[in-house]
Write a protein that holds these residues in place. Structure first.
Motif, PDB file in Angstrom:
ATOM      1  N   PHE A 146       1.039  -1.113   0.035  1.00 41.26           N
ATOM      2  CA  PHE A 146      -0.120  -0.247   0.087  1.00 41.26           C
ATOM      3  C   PHE A 146       0.691   1.407  -0.031  1.00 41.26           C
ATOM      4  N   ASP A 147       0.420   2.458  -0.824  1.00 44.44           N
ATOM      5  CA  ASP A 147       1.108   3.429  -0.759  1.00 44.44           C
ATOM      6  C   ASP A 147       0.884   4.065   0.843  1.00 44.44           C
ATOM      7  N   ALA A 148       1.665   5.431   1.081  1.00 42.27           N
ATOM      8  CA  ALA A 148       1.253   5.774   2.531  1.00 42.27           C
ATOM      9  C   ALA A 148      -0.075   6.404   2.767  1.00 42.27           C
ATOM     10  N   ALA A 149      -0.656   7.004   1.738  1.00 44.89           N
ATOM     11  CA  ALA A 149      -2.016   7.582   2.114  1.00 44.89           C
ATOM     12  C   ALA A 149      -2.918   6.323   2.215  1.00 44.89           C
ATOM     13  N   ALA A 150      -2.716   5.374   1.360  1.00 45.92           N
ATOM     14  CA  ALA A 150      -3.760   4.225   1.352  1.00 45.92           C
ATOM     15  C   ALA A 150      -3.740   3.358   2.810  1.00 45.92           C
ATOM     16  N   LEU A 151      -2.531   3.398   3.456  1.00 46.01           N
ATOM     17  CA  LEU A 151      -2.422   2.710   4.722  1.00 46.01           C
ATOM     18  C   LEU A 151      -2.828   3.577   5.702  1.00 46.01           C
ATOM     19  N   GLN A 152      -2.776   5.001   5.637  1.00 45.81           N
ATOM     20  CA  GLN A 152      -3.353   5.694   6.671  1.00 45.81           C
ATOM     21  C   GLN A 152      -5.016   5.695   6.449  1.00 45.81           C
ATOM     22  N   ALA A 153      -5.485   5.663   5.483  1.00 42.23           N
ATOM     23  CA  ALA A 153      -6.806   5.684   5.262  1.00 42.23           C
ATOM     24  C   ALA A 153      -7.308   4.448   5.760  1.00 42.23           C
ATOM     25  N   LEU A 154      -6.700   3.458   5.509  1.00 46.04           N
ATOM     26  CA  LEU A 154      -7.126   2.104   6.257  1.00 46.04           C
ATOM     27  C   LEU A 154      -7.162   2.154   7.822  1.00 46.04           C
ATOM     28  N   VAL A 155      -6.053   2.805   8.454  1.00 46.77           N
ATOM     29  CA  VAL A 155      -5.967   2.688   9.830  1.00 46.77           C
ATOM     30  C   VAL A 155      -7.048   3.613  10.421  1.00 46.77           C
ATOM     31  N   GLU A 156      -7.288   4.870   9.527  1.00 46.72           N
ATOM     32  CA  GLU A 156      -8.315   5.922  10.251  1.00 46.72           C
ATOM     33  C   GLU A 156      -9.669   5.427  10.020  1.00 46.72           C
TER      34      GLU A 156
END
Length: 206
Positions: free
Chosen positions: A131-141
């Motif tokens: 995952f790119d950083a934005a995708a991973l952050q979206a998943l966590v949030e």
């Protein structure tokens, strides 16, 4: 519980039920809250006595089965609403394991997402590195009202939509949560403390 030949129109052969197949072992009953009231009576009997009859048979059979059941419903509320038998709940509820919702264990999300990515990338024969950083952050949030199943489907959708070597936020098509998960960076110290206390109390049943 299985059936015997001729029990109903399409019953052309005898069929062994799940309890017989699991005799001497373990039977997993998923979404136990969805069992109808008529079936709950039969289930209670086999749990208490180990006895049942195949559909269309008068022969009583006996099994020794360990039962593990799961549900995302609050069974005590289902009992109060008259949708689940209290005696069956007490019979099933010998040892209870409560798994916190995914939103209360966000530290698990990256590992689960990576697992589902490998699984679906292999299934659809796509070469994806992560995952790119934005995708991973979206998943966590994300608030994940559908818990792990929702995460699984979101990653599968992302795998199907991905055009490059990594999954991007747009590939996941995550819908905004109604509750709107608050970002700790945007909260005051008092709000952060209150948020973490509420989260801890919810996770450990008060």
């Amino acid at each position: 519980f299985g059936h015997v030949r001729g029990a109903y129109t399409d019953a052309k052969v005898d069929r062994i039920g799940r309890f017989e197949l699991a005799d001497g072992g373990t039977l997993f009953l998923d979404e136990i809250a969805n069992v109808g009231m008529a079936q709950q009576v039969k289930l209670l009997r086999v749990l208490e006595t180990g006895e049942f009859e195949r559909v269309g048979s008068s022969r009583t059979r006996k099994v020794n089965v360990r039962v593990i059941s799961a549900t995302n419903a609050e069974l005590f509320e289902e009992v109060t609403a008259g949708r689940f038998r209290q005696d069956l709940l007490f019979r099933l509820n010998t040892v209870e394991v409560r798994v916190p919702p995914l939103r209360d264990r966000r530290e698990d999300i990256p590992s689960l997402a990576a697992h589902f990515l490998r699984q679906h990338a292999s299934h659809y024969r796509k070469r994806l590195s992560g995952f790119d950083a934005a995708a991973l952050q979206a998943l966590v949030e994300h608030n994940w009202p559908g818990n792990v199943r929702e995460l699984d489907h979101a990653v599968e959708r992302g795998v199907l939509m991905a055009q490059g070597p990594t999954l991007r936020q747009g590939d996941l098509s995550l819908k905004p949560s109604r509750e709107g998960a608050a970002r700790i960076e945007d909260m005051s110290l008092e709000d952060v403390e209150a948020f973490l206390i509420r989260k801890a109390m919810a996770r450990y049943d008060g």
